[in-house]
Design a protein around this motif. Sequence first.
Motif, mmCIF file in Angstrom:
data_model
loop_
_atom_site.group_PDB
_atom_site.id
_atom_site.type_symbol
_atom_site.label_atom_id
_atom_site.label_comp_id
_atom_site.label_asym_id
_atom_site.label_seq_id
_atom_site.Cartn_x
_atom_site.Cartn_y
_atom_site.Cartn_z
ATOM 1 N N GLY A 179 34.228 4.809 13.836
ATOM 2 C CA GLY A 179 32.908 4.756 14.461
ATOM 3 C C GLY A 179 32.748 5.808 15.548
ATOM 4 N N VAL A 180 33.788 5.995 16.345
ATOM 5 C CA VAL A 180 33.745 7.028 17.390
ATOM 6 C C VAL A 180 33.590 8.409 16.764
ATOM 7 C CG1 VAL A 180 35.060 8.148 19.232
ATOM 8 C CG2 VAL A 180 35.102 5.656 19.010
ATOM 9 N N LEU A 181 34.365 8.692 15.706
ATOM 10 C CA LEU A 181 34.316 10.008 15.063
ATOM 11 C C LEU A 181 32.975 10.253 14.363
ATOM 12 C CD1 LEU A 181 37.923 10.128 13.538
ATOM 13 C CD2 LEU A 181 37.093 11.267 15.607
ATOM 14 N N LEU A 182 32.320 9.187 13.949
ATOM 15 C CA LEU A 182 31.020 9.325 13.280
ATOM 16 C C LEU A 182 29.862 9.491 14.262
ATOM 17 C CD1 LEU A 182 31.229 6.681 10.399
ATOM 18 C CD2 LEU A 182 30.753 9.122 10.110
ATOM 19 N N MET A 183 30.037 9.047 15.497
ATOM 20 C CA MET A 183 28.921 8.993 16.435
ATOM 21 C C MET A 183 28.228 10.331 16.665
ATOM 22 S SD MET A 183 27.188 6.728 18.022
ATOM 23 C CE MET A 183 25.586 7.434 18.368
ATOM 24 N N PRO A 184 28.957 11.460 16.808
ATOM 25 C CA PRO A 184 28.245 12.736 16.988
ATOM 26 C C PRO A 184 27.497 13.198 15.738
ATOM 27 C CG PRO A 184 30.503 12.871 17.813
ATOM 28 C CD PRO A 184 30.411 11.620 17.002
ATOM 29 N N LEU A 185 27.769 12.552 14.596
ATOM 30 C CA LEU A 185 27.165 12.973 13.332
ATOM 31 C C LEU A 185 25.969 12.134 12.923
ATOM 32 C CD1 LEU A 185 30.525 13.378 11.394
ATOM 33 C CD2 LEU A 185 28.947 15.261 11.893
ATOM 34 N N LEU A 186 25.906 10.874 13.386
ATOM 35 C CA LEU A 186 24.914 9.928 12.882
ATOM 36 C C LEU A 186 24.163 9.244 14.017
ATOM 37 C CD1 LEU A 186 27.074 8.094 10.188
ATOM 38 C CD2 LEU A 186 25.488 9.985 9.803
ATOM 39 N N TYR A 187 23.115 8.534 13.623
ATOM 40 C CA TYR A 187 22.422 7.628 14.526
ATOM 41 C C TYR A 187 23.112 6.268 14.470
ATOM 42 C CZ TYR A 187 18.446 10.746 15.304
ATOM 43 O OH TYR A 187 17.653 11.796 15.691
ATOM 44 N N ALA A 188 23.180 5.600 15.599
ATOM 45 C CA ALA A 188 23.768 4.261 15.656
ATOM 46 C C ALA A 188 22.654 3.221 15.687
ATOM 47 C CB ALA A 188 24.649 4.124 16.891
ATOM 48 N N TYR A 189 22.777 2.204 14.860
ATOM 49 C CA TYR A 189 21.876 1.048 14.885
ATOM 50 C C TYR A 189 22.714 -0.167 14.473
ATOM 51 C CZ TYR A 189 21.548 2.454 9.959
ATOM 52 O OH TYR A 189 21.841 2.844 8.675
ATOM 53 N N PRO A 190 22.300 -1.371 14.846
ATOM 54 C CA PRO A 190 23.175 -2.543 14.710
ATOM 55 C C PRO A 190 23.700 -2.821 13.307
ATOM 56 C CG PRO A 190 21.366 -3.047 16.171
ATOM 57 C CD PRO A 190 21.067 -1.693 15.598
ATOM 58 N N ALA A 233 36.250 15.310 13.108
ATOM 59 C CA ALA A 233 36.437 14.008 12.482
ATOM 60 C C ALA A 233 37.541 14.071 11.430
ATOM 61 C CB ALA A 233 35.129 13.533 11.848
ATOM 62 N N GLY A 234 37.559 15.142 10.646
ATOM 63 C CA GLY A 234 38.598 15.298 9.636
ATOM 64 C C GLY A 234 39.978 15.420 10.259
ATOM 65 N N LEU A 235 40.085 16.199 11.339
ATOM 66 C CA LEU A 235 41.369 16.355 12.029
ATOM 67 C C LEU A 235 41.799 15.046 12.694
ATOM 68 C CD1 LEU A 235 40.825 19.868 13.669
ATOM 69 C CD2 LEU A 235 42.248 19.325 11.678
ATOM 70 N N GLY A 236 40.831 14.325 13.263
ATOM 71 C CA GLY A 236 41.141 13.032 13.871
ATOM 72 C C GLY A 236 41.644 12.030 12.846
#
Length: 295
Positions: free
Chosen positions: A209-220, A149-152
């Motif tokens: 949002g894409v870079l955060l997805m592997p790190l967090l749960y997604a909810y509306p 995520a940092g590199l992205g």
Amino acid sequence: MSQADFMALIQTVVQGLLTGGLYALIGTGLSLIFGVMKVINFAHGDFLALGMFITLALFKAFHLDPYLSLLVAAPVGFALGYLIQRLLLARLGERLHEASMLATLGLGLIVSNSLLLTFGAQPQNINVAYATKTVELGGVQVSIPLLVAGLGTLVAIVGLNALLYRTELGRAIRATAQNPLGAELQGVKTSNIQAIVFGLGVAFAAIAGVLLMPLLYAYPTVGENYTTKAFIVTVLGGLGNLPGAVVGGLVLGVIESLGAFYISNNYRDAYGLVAFLLVLLLRPEGLFGRTVKRV
């Protein structure tokens, strides 16, 4: 300070900088929009949530690696932002600065409730092999998704800087931000530039949002917190100041990380708000903003 304490401090600062890089990415999109259009996009975090759910949907449907979802989420975010500016914000005319707050708040509600109807309220995540893995860099353990995520973030910000300062489009964007009427007199279609800028801002939110997805749960409603963080980052750096947004994001990430480590993780979000209030009290124009004197 013992060596163990020193390494713990370094570990905390590195994690804070990487997290702050994501905050910088989110804040850069918001700052870019404000710098050109003088509009604060209160739906910014909701577009981040949209990026997360695009990633989730592609993973469930096609088992597409989350980071490859950037190839879809970024263009979708740009197209959506472009259309929103053209079909909604551009129609506000002279009332843009006053009415944009309600317009973007309404957009945020539409996006979050659409996600709720489509995906439900249950938090969801993506299970990938590298989600919990770490890599050692100079004795510091760093989460692989956080490092990516940092590199992205670095690539996205460097790319934006190249666009703004090495292309004709970038020159038109800077001209529109500095003097819209003067830009029009030089043949720049400022309405089109504003639509492109809003599209870029939304695309940056979707990328985050894409870079955060592997790190967090997604909810509306996950974006609500990140709208606040983007606003804090933008104010810390100075409204409309892109380098300031980057520094503001890094500062916010380090403050939160140090506060969580040395005080309590339960109040992580509060540390950034305290810094935000201090900056408002001591330097209202932001760390890199300019004070405008009225005569």
